[in-house]
Design a protein around this motif. Structure first.
Motif, short mmCIF file in Angstrom:
data_model
loop_
_atom_site.label_atom_id
_atom_site.label_comp_id
_atom_site.label_asym_id
_atom_site.label_seq_id
_atom_site.Cartn_x
_atom_site.Cartn_y
_atom_site.Cartn_z
N GLU A 117 0.84 -1.19 0.00
CA GLU A 117 0.00 0.00 0.00
C GLU A 117 0.88 1.25 0.00
O GLU A 117 2.07 1.18 0.30
N VAL A 118 0.27 2.38 -0.32
CA VAL A 118 1.02 3.63 -0.29
C VAL A 118 1.48 3.90 1.15
O VAL A 118 0.82 3.47 2.11
N LEU A 119 2.58 4.59 1.27
CA LEU A 119 3.20 4.82 2.57
C LEU A 119 2.22 5.42 3.59
O LEU A 119 2.24 5.06 4.77
N SER A 120 1.38 6.33 3.15
CA SER A 120 0.47 7.01 4.08
C SER A 120 -0.53 6.06 4.75
O SER A 120 -1.10 6.39 5.79
N LYS A 121 -0.72 4.90 4.17
CA LYS A 121 -1.64 3.92 4.74
C LYS A 121 -0.95 2.87 5.61
O LYS A 121 -1.61 2.04 6.23
N ARG A 122 0.35 2.93 5.65
CA ARG A 122 1.12 1.93 6.41
C ARG A 122 1.56 2.52 7.75
O ARG A 122 1.91 3.70 7.84
N THR A 123 1.56 1.71 8.77
CA THR A 123 1.97 2.16 10.11
C THR A 123 3.35 1.63 10.45
O THR A 123 3.74 0.54 10.02
N SER A 124 4.07 2.41 11.23
CA SER A 124 5.38 1.98 11.71
C SER A 124 5.19 1.10 12.94
O SER A 124 4.15 1.14 13.59
N GLU A 125 6.22 0.32 13.26
CA GLU A 125 6.10 -0.56 14.42
C GLU A 125 7.45 -1.07 14.89
O GLU A 125 8.44 -1.04 14.16
N SER A 126 7.48 -1.53 16.12
CA SER A 126 8.56 -2.35 16.65
C SER A 126 7.97 -3.21 17.74
O SER A 126 6.85 -3.00 18.19
N HIS A 127 8.75 -4.20 18.16
CA HIS A 127 8.28 -5.15 19.17
C HIS A 127 9.31 -5.25 20.29
O HIS A 127 10.50 -5.00 20.07
N TYR A 128 8.86 -5.64 21.45
CA TYR A 128 9.75 -5.76 22.60
C TYR A 128 10.11 -7.22 22.87
O TYR A 128 11.25 -7.54 23.17
N HIS A 129 9.13 -8.10 22.76
CA HIS A 129 9.34 -9.50 23.11
C HIS A 129 9.63 -10.41 21.93
O HIS A 129 9.96 -11.57 22.11
#
Length: 219
Positions: free
Chosen positions: A116-128
């Motif tokens: 999808e276009v960048l504006s529709k994508r969310t950033s993320e990271s995980h801890y576990h």
């Protein structure tokens, strides 16, 4: 006495310049300062015994090889099972959905998806968990966030957090079928971004590996 003052002034200036350079450095992943550990990790990575028969793809250049080395040594059972499964499974014909990986508690998610276009994508990271991502069909674009200019915009729930970020400092990489990506907790990322081609359909293998959080580094 004057020479001592001059030397002291020079030392202070050099120290200040170094501090400024460190603070100005863009950070995209966990930093390591132990040169012996870094060299050991790089040799280990090139030797390739960790592959456990998996030769279909190589790690992308963005991989934090020192973090990979430490995590593999702390959790070899999961990593060996992961790579053996990748090596012995027809990843194009296997059905989409969740698949248990024998010899471990890991689950591979086979996703037939679309960028999808960048504006529709969310950033993320995980801890576990660690995100292992391997595109076996098509091209997926990833974004890697710069740490100093990114700010969490929510709380971890249940094991994911999202960020507001500086687009100008974000690095973008295309994931092709000859590369795989590994995102550790310090690798804040955006997945499934549109590439520059007319085809945005992808098949991606996503595996969540346990992150062993320990301040003890291997000798």
């Amino acid at each position: 006495m004057a020479k001592k003052k001059i030397l002291l002034t020079c030392f202070i200036l050099i120290f200040c310049v170094n501090v400024i350079n460190i603070n100005a450095q863009n950070i995209y992943t966990r930093q390591f300062t132990d040169t012996k550990l870094i060299e050991k990790a790089e040799k280990w990575g090139k030797k390739g015994k960790w592959r456990n028969g998996f030769m279909k793809a190589n790690p992308h250049e963005s991989l934090n090889i020192t973090e990979f080395y430490l995590q593999y040594k702390k959790n070899p059972k999961q990593w060996k099972a992961l790579f053996h499964w990748l090596a012995t499974t027809d990843l194009l014909s296997i059905s989409k959905g969740k698949h248990s990986i024998p010899g471990s508690n890991l689950v591979a998610s086979v996703e037939d998806s679309k960028n999808e276009v960048l504006s529709k994508r969310t950033s993320e990271s995980h801890y576990h968990h660690i995100d292992f991502q391997y595109v076996v069909k098509g091209v997926e674009r990833f974004g890697i966030l710069e740490h100093h200019s990114s700010i969490p915009n929510c709380k971890y729930k249940p094991d994911v957090i999202h960020y507001d970020y500086d687009l100008g400092k974000t690095k973008f990489y295309d994931s092709t079928t000859d590369k795989f990506f590994i995102f550790f907790p310090s690798d804040w990322h955006i997945a499934k971004i549109c590439n520059d081609t007319s085809n945005q359909n992808i098949r991606v293998i996503v595996i969540k590996v346990d992150y062993i959080n320990s301040s003890t580094e291997l000798n």
